[in-house]
Design an enzyme around this catalytic site. Structure first.
Site, PDB file in Angstrom:
ATOM      1  NE  ARG A   1     -17.263 -11.594 -12.362  1.00  0.00           N
ATOM      2  CZ  ARG A   1     -17.637 -11.058 -13.507  1.00  0.00           C
ATOM      3  NH1 ARG A   1     -17.117  -9.921 -13.900  1.00  0.00           N
ATOM      4  NH2 ARG A   1     -18.537 -11.641 -14.271  1.00  0.00           N
TER       5      ARG A   1
ATOM      6  CG  ASP B   1     -26.229 -11.851 -10.283  1.00  0.00           C
ATOM      7  OD1 ASP B   1     -25.911 -12.912  -9.704  1.00  0.00           O
ATOM      8  OD2 ASP B   1     -27.022 -11.793 -11.241  1.00  0.00           O
TER       9      ASP B   1
ATOM     10  CD  GLU C   1     -22.283 -15.155  -7.662  1.00  0.00           C
ATOM     11  OE1 GLU C   1     -22.672 -14.189  -8.332  1.00  0.00           O
ATOM     12  OE2 GLU C   1     -22.367 -16.332  -8.067  1.00  0.00           O
TER      13      GLU C   1
ATOM     14  CE  LYS D   1     -28.118 -15.068 -10.690  1.00  0.00           C
ATOM     15  NZ  LYS D   1     -27.559 -14.514 -11.924  1.00  0.00           N
TER      16      LYS D   1
ATOM     17  CG  ASP E   1     -25.728 -16.171  -8.116  1.00  0.00           C
ATOM     18  OD1 ASP E   1     -25.930 -15.210  -7.342  1.00  0.00           O
ATOM     19  OD2 ASP E   1     -25.206 -16.045  -9.249  1.00  0.00           O
TER      20      ASP E   1
ATOM     21  CE  LYS F   1     -20.513 -18.776  -9.269  1.00  0.00           C
ATOM     22  NZ  LYS F   1     -21.081 -17.909 -10.326  1.00  0.00           N
TER      23      LYS F   1
ATOM     24  CG  ASP G   1     -23.816 -19.960  -9.519  1.00  0.00           C
ATOM     25  OD1 ASP G   1     -23.356 -20.169 -10.650  1.00  0.00           O
ATOM     26  OD2 ASP G   1     -23.721 -18.863  -8.932  1.00  0.00           O
TER      27      ASP G   1
HETATM   28  N1  BES Z   1     -24.150 -17.641 -11.679  1.00  0.00           N
HETATM   29  C1  BES Z   1     -24.255 -16.555 -12.570  1.00  0.00           C
HETATM   30  C2  BES Z   1     -23.976 -16.934 -14.027  1.00  0.00           C
HETATM   31  C3  BES Z   1     -24.919 -17.897 -14.689  1.00  0.00           C
HETATM   32  C4  BES Z   1     -25.861 -17.436 -15.581  1.00  0.00           C
HETATM   33  C5  BES Z   1     -24.831 -19.252 -14.452  1.00  0.00           C
HETATM   34  C6  BES Z   1     -26.711 -18.332 -16.216  1.00  0.00           C
HETATM   35  C7  BES Z   1     -25.679 -20.143 -15.077  1.00  0.00           C
HETATM   36  C8  BES Z   1     -26.604 -19.695 -15.973  1.00  0.00           C
HETATM   37  C9  BES Z   1     -23.243 -15.462 -12.199  1.00  0.00           C
HETATM   38  O1  BES Z   1     -22.942 -15.360 -10.846  1.00  0.00           O
HETATM   39  C10 BES Z   1     -23.831 -14.159 -12.592  1.00  0.00           C
HETATM   40  O2  BES Z   1     -24.872 -13.834 -12.127  1.00  0.00           O
HETATM   41  N2  BES Z   1     -23.151 -13.449 -13.496  1.00  0.00           N
HETATM   42  C11 BES Z   1     -23.581 -12.195 -13.956  1.00  0.00           C
HETATM   43  C12 BES Z   1     -22.385 -11.279 -14.081  1.00  0.00           C
HETATM   44  C13 BES Z   1     -22.734  -9.874 -14.439  1.00  0.00           C
HETATM   45  C14 BES Z   1     -23.423  -9.198 -13.281  1.00  0.00           C
HETATM   46  C15 BES Z   1     -21.466  -9.152 -14.806  1.00  0.00           C
HETATM   47  C16 BES Z   1     -24.230 -12.368 -15.333  1.00  0.00           C
HETATM   48  O3  BES Z   1     -23.689 -13.085 -16.158  1.00  0.00           O
HETATM   49  O4  BES Z   1     -25.304 -11.809 -15.539  1.00  0.00           O
HETATM   50 ZN    ZN Z   2     -23.133 -17.143  -9.770  1.00  0.00          ZN
HETATM   51 ZN    ZN Z   3     -24.320 -14.144  -9.785  1.00  0.00          ZN
END
Ligand code: BES
Ligand code: ZN
Ligand code: ZN
Length: 477
Positions: free
Chosen positions: A333, A329, A331, A259, A252, A247, A270
């Site tokens: 996947r 968020d 994104e 966020k 992000d 990825k 990210d």
């Molecule tokens: N990049 C984030 C995940 C992340 C969180 C990486 C903390 C490093 C540290 C990812 O893109 C994300 O925001 N995921 C969301 C998914 C949710 C909306 C289903 C999450 O985990 O909150």
């Molecule tokens: Zn992310």
């Molecule tokens: Zn995200």
């Protein structure tokens, strides 16, 4: 850092800093240098003493390795990392290392020594106006008993040196900010790496490739998205093709599902999966791995510009699957989906992906272990075994069929996440599984392990480079 082997005794080596690793209860040849201090060789214990000209080495660092029966490659690696920081503290330029072999193969021990020293003394240089002169261990002499052992030691050191240097380069990419590490920068970086290592590279335009899902994320940013494809053809033509996917979200923000500002800066990391895969390809080439490997690396920013994707939108993808966006968020996947389809289209027989995918994985495993999910038990076992060798902890999380219900959409083929956010590491994996289909696949969620706040053992505060060494431990077998 220059690493050599010698069969001289530590007493005959002239250096700034002799690292002398011993187990509890073992005879300490240099006991006479310890006067009022106590040293019991407990795990993690170090004691640095000046030799006052009584030895060719100016200082000895006694390094405790704990109980011999508990000895492990990982303990050696982490202990050497701690010792390397002591060497830096004392501004040592030439370091020699003597360590008892215990029950560890000499080749593995030597690899761990090189990795510990190189990973432990890593430092991100940053962007200061004025910088202190960089402290560096210039030379390392690894001491072995007897000439016959030098070859095995040298070969282990060489492997360790390559793996650790590549992992440190991945750390540099993760630590650098997103205004420096843009998608274009990453593509150019991969191009330069490919040229240096004679790897074939293609930089694809996702729009031309009909990667609608990747494009949907990228269009909220002024930065052009890129897909980097790197080839290493080390196997025979009939051998299976292994795809490595990482990825590469260079920042992000969450997009329109923005966020919170607290710690949002950390989302410059990210792209850690992409960094690990690019550097894994460098190591694969340097170690001349006899397998056919392709890296597919989707890279873009996730931003809330006027053209950005919105919650509720439905977007297509390279394999035709339509996706209802619940959160912009989730994104990672989405861009991985198109990379997975691309890998399948070019004939991948096995897919490995790594991604800072979910906060849920951090909740489940903290910053101690990465989450591991997959659809093929044999492949999962291979990765778990490789992770044990690298010391990069991984824990198997479930991909129950029932999770598919969480992602059912009324208006598209799949939702990108569940609105309640339950089992988010597993639903993230379930989303990817929809695109992977039957190809054997392992997914590593490194959200909790890619960037750490505290220096400990081989980890130096900041980017870790995880899971670059695990990928190599797997492919080397
Ligand atoms: N990049 C984030 C995940 C992340 C969180 C990486 C903390 C490093 C540290 C990812 O893109 C994300 O925001 N995921 C969301 C998914 C949710 C909306 C289903 C999450 O985990 O909150
Ligand atoms: Zn992310
Ligand atoms: Zn995200």
């Amino acid at each position: 850092m220059n690493i050599k082997v010698s069969n001289l005794k530590a007493e005959k080596i002239s250096c700034d800093f002799l690292i002398y690793g011993i187990y509890e209860g073992d005879k300490n040849r240099f006991e006479s240098f310890i006067r009022h201090d106590k040293f019991e060789a407990k795990k993690g214990e170090t004691l640095v003493v000046h030799t006052q000209g009584k030895l060719l080495a100016s200082k000895i660092c006694f390094l405790g390795l704990g109980k011999k029966e508990d000895s492990s490659i990982d303990r050696v690696r982490n202990s050497l990392a701690n010792a390397s920081r002591q060497a830096l503290k004392y501004k040592a330029e030439t370091v020699s290392v003597e360590i008892s072999q215990a029950n560890i193969l000499l080749e593995d021990l030597s690899q761990a020594v090189a990795e510990g020293l190189i990973l432990g003394s890593y430092k991100f240089l940053g962007y200061h106006k004025e910088t202190d002169p960089e402290e560096k261990i210039e030379n390392v002499i690894f001491l072995v008993e007897g000439k016959d052992k030098m070859k095995a030691a040298l070969s282990g050191l060489k492997v360790g040196e390559i793996l650790a240097k590549c992992e440190n380069k991945a750390r540099d990419l993760v630590n650098a900010p997103s205004n420096k590490i843009t998608p274009e920068y990453m593509a150019d970086y991969a191009k330069k790496m490919a040229k240096e290592n004679k790897l074939k590279i293609e930089i694809l335009d996702p729009k031309k490739e009909k990667m609608e899902a990747l494009w949907a994320i990228a269009k909220g940013s002024i930065m052009e998205p890129k897909v980097v494809v790197l080839w290493h053809k080390g196997g025979a033509a009939k051998d299976p093709l292994i795809a490595l996917i990482g990825k590469g979200i260079t920042f992000d923000s969450g997009g329109i599902s923005i966020k919170p500002s607290m710690k949002m800066w950390e989302m410059k990391t990210d792209m850690a999966g992409a960094a690990a895969v690019i550097e894994a390809m460098r190591a694969i080439s340097a170690l001349k791995i006899k397998k056919n490997i392709v890296a597919v690396i989707p890279i873009c920013e996730n931003m809330p510009d006027a053209g950005a994707l919105k919650p509720g939108d439905v977007v297509g993808s390279l394999d035709g699957t339509t996706i209802e966006i619940i959160s912009t968020d989730a994104e990672g996947r989405i861009i991985l989906a198109d990379a997975i389809t691309y890998a399948k289209n070019i004939g991948a027989d096995k897919i490995f992906d790594c991604a800072t995918l979910t906060g849920g994985c951090v909740t489940a495993l903290g910053d101690i272990a990465s989450g591991l999910l997959g659809n093929d038990q044999e492949f999962i076992d291979e990765i778990i075994e490789a992770a044990e060798r690298s010391g990069q902890k991984m824990w198997h999380l479930p991909l129950y069929e029932e999770y598919e219900d969480y992602l059912k959409s009324n208006i598209a083929d799949i939702k990108n996440c569940m609105d309640k956010g339950m089992a988010s590491a597993s639903t993230g994996g379930t989303f990817l599984k929809k695109f992977v289909k039957d190809t054997p696949w392992v997914h590593i969620d490194i959200a909790g392990t890619a960037y750490l706040p505290k220096t400990k053992g081989v980890i130096v505060e900041g980017g870790t480079g995880v899971p670059m060494r695990t990928i190599l431990e797997w492919l080397r077998k």
